[in-house]
Scaffold this motif. Structure first.
Motif: not given
Lengths: 231, 231, 231, 231
Positions: C99-126
């Motif tokens: 289960q942890l494997r899943i959470v780590l992979r799905k929740g933190f490693a693989e942005p499901t979509d491009e938008a989410r990845r982008q949003l993360r970038m915005v945040y860090l910069a913010l």
DNA sequence: AATGAATGAGGGTTCATTCAT
DNA sequence: CATGAATGAACCCTCATTCAT
């Protein structure tokens, strides 16, 4: 921003060892040079300081401010310029045309020294930002010069060398102005690049046109009335 | 503090109106005006904005920056100026001298409108600070104009109206430059104050001198030859 | 400065023919995209407008101001993000490590979509310019996520899958943060250029290290005790 | 208007003093401080000037522009940071785990001074608006640091202290990044408010997890084999 | 007499925001 | 609804000028 690496300087004193008497002169010389090169506005005090081998502060020790430099520059030059031209004619005899040739060539076509050429450039560029100053300079350097030329032309008329009906005042003004402006555009701007022209030809032909434009219309002796051709 | 006694103005808020079609024109018009008055450098964007009845921001909506204003000013003017002169000659016959008269008068002596006169002033003042821009303007407006004049003179030579040995290129340049510079000094600077001169006389006499300087030299003695006298 | 040549536009109407209902969505989509690309500060409203195919004014019709865009962006994302992760585990049995494997992979490693990845970038910069907003986002998206992981780890401890003395809270935070930051640096900055790294390896190895760090220590000496080997 | 009742101040004008050697340092110090507090973008030069006790102009006397401040800030820091970490290990013997402990703690967990902590914040916030600058900093400060850690881990593998199959490169990156990001969020943002956490525990536990994740898997059953306990 | 550090006013430019159309 | 012209507040940067040394 000036110094990036704050080096602790060891060798302290002995900075300004030169004779302080020449300073103003040196600064002025540097000023014309830089003004002519970059234009008055674009020139920073620091540029002049660097060119003169001093620092900004020193300039302010000798001159009130930036404009004062220009003022002094013109004052000196104006006086000399006219005196110089007059001197050329004092010891002069011979045909008026020869004298005019000299005045045009020496007075308007060939800046005797680089500094004078530069100063002229500065002036032309100045007329919008410092109209007062500019007007003064034109007055001193040119109006008197024109008067001189007019006098010569008038003399030529009395000797019959020139035609009576030529407008001496306009001739004096137009030819000198034309020569001046061409000279300026060519030396400072890149006009010579887009419109190449030999400098001597410009001067010689101008003088030739000048004299030709004053030449008497032939009074035809021709029996049957004036057939004076004209313009 | 009087503040409260302000008259309740009837004409409601309407702080500004949309006039997208006129704004650029108005801004440009204001720009020449102010540039000519104060000089390019001394002119603040805010001055132009105020003169145009807008705010600084609006200028930047239509133009990239301060220099762009100048550029546009010249572009428009350059094209028109030359086109105008050429048009003057298109429908033209008669003696070359008559055509030259027109070109000189219309092309170099009489700014058709105030804006053009102002623009010229700006240019002259510009040559030190914006040599590139200035060179472009000279090229566009003048070099082509000179070529035109040269062509006319050459034609005059073939018809015998002008002398063969006159330097057409120099003549074109010197007379127009002289006229231009005189015009400028007089209209913008106070040259007319210290050296008063009637404007029409300046133009007329210049033209007269111009044509006279091109007049054929009499071939004296030519027994049965051309009897056209001159110079 | 927008229009250089003021063309009189003939074709007037028919401008916004599209369904007005999607506008907000479209604008938001464009916003993340541009924010991620240029950074929040460097992004002008006009950039977003252009990317969304509308004009500045339209954005203000749907959103109060620039910040509001960001806010909405995060709100939507936050809710989804966490819900998504939780969903992954709801129907889940099997070993905790899986289960942890899943959470780590799905929740933190693989942005499901491009938008989410982008949003993360915005945040860090913010986080410097909009600390409040940033804190909110971290709280919503991460703190809850960490709690989830902690819960899993704790469960693993009770089943003996993980060692009792591992600091679950720190583990949850450090591994996810590390993965996040690496991901970010690599995707947005050019970190991959100076420090190339295979993306999958990063994720897989992180998970491996994660699980290994939680593995029980062998109780040596336990004669007939548990022989559970440790990784 | 009170104006005339002003106390005649004894301490005379002395509006400012020359301190050319300290100024740059002071300005830089003020810069990090303010950058960290407000963020790079939101910081106006005037804020820095005020914080440094000088005026805007002075900043420009020492630095080219706003970006140059940042650049200098990072340059100094980068060099020191890495040198410092390396120094820590030079005189070092003992088990590799002890050395790693030091590197993690000194290099990534405990900013030696406030300025360094602030600088880190600035960096993280910078990555969107100044990617180039940011990449440089990451490269200098981190990539080299990671290499160092990798080397230590590898050495640990040869001594048998660590397991052979651990991914040293990923370990180095993930743990340091995780620690860094947590540190940052907690110190700068209010993360500690919504997710309170003892700072020492964070560091200690991270190190513990780090080392545990590298520990060899017990080879069970090995009769006379290594009995080295794990974790 | 000279230096150069420090000042501070001022201008160009950008851009979020408003609002007439 | 949508547009895009117009605004105006900020902010960076330059540079003539001053003045402590």
């Amino acid at each position: 921003m000036v110094k990036n690496t704050v080096v602790p300087r060891r060798t302290p004193p002995r900075r300004w060892t030169r004779r302080p008497d020449d300073r103003p002169r040196e600064i002025l010389a540097a000023a014309v040079r830089v003004f002519a090169e970059r234009g008055y506005n674009a020139t920073r005090l620091e540029d002049i300081a660097a060119a003169a081998g001093v620092t900004k502060g020193t300039i302010y020790y000798y001159f009130k401010n930036k404009d004062a430099l220009l003022l002094r520059l013109s004052e000196a030059s104006d006086r000399e310029e006219f005196a110089r031209i007059e001197a050329l004619l004092s010891d002069n005899v011979g045909p008026v045309s020869a004298q005019l040739r000299i005045v045009l060539r020496k007075g308007f076509a060939e800046p005797t020294d680089e500094a004078r050429r530069q100063l002229r450039m500065v002036y032309l560029a100045l007329h919008a930002d410092h109209p007062k100053l500019f007007a003064r300079a034109v007055q001193a350097a040119l109006v008197d010069g024109w008067a001189l030329i007019v006098k010569l032309i008038e003399r030529g008329k009395t000797t019959g060398e020139f035609r009576e009906d030529a407008d001496a005042h306009v001739a004096a003004r137009v030819f000198t102005s034309g020569l001046l402006l061409q000279q300026l555009w060519r030396s400072s701007l890149g006009l010579d690049r887009t419109d190449p022209f030999d400098r001597d030809r410009m001067v010689d032909s101008t003088i030739e046109l000048f004299l030709h434009s004053l030449r008497p219309t032939v009074r035809l002796r021709a029996a049957g009335g004036k057939r004076r051709a004209t313009t």
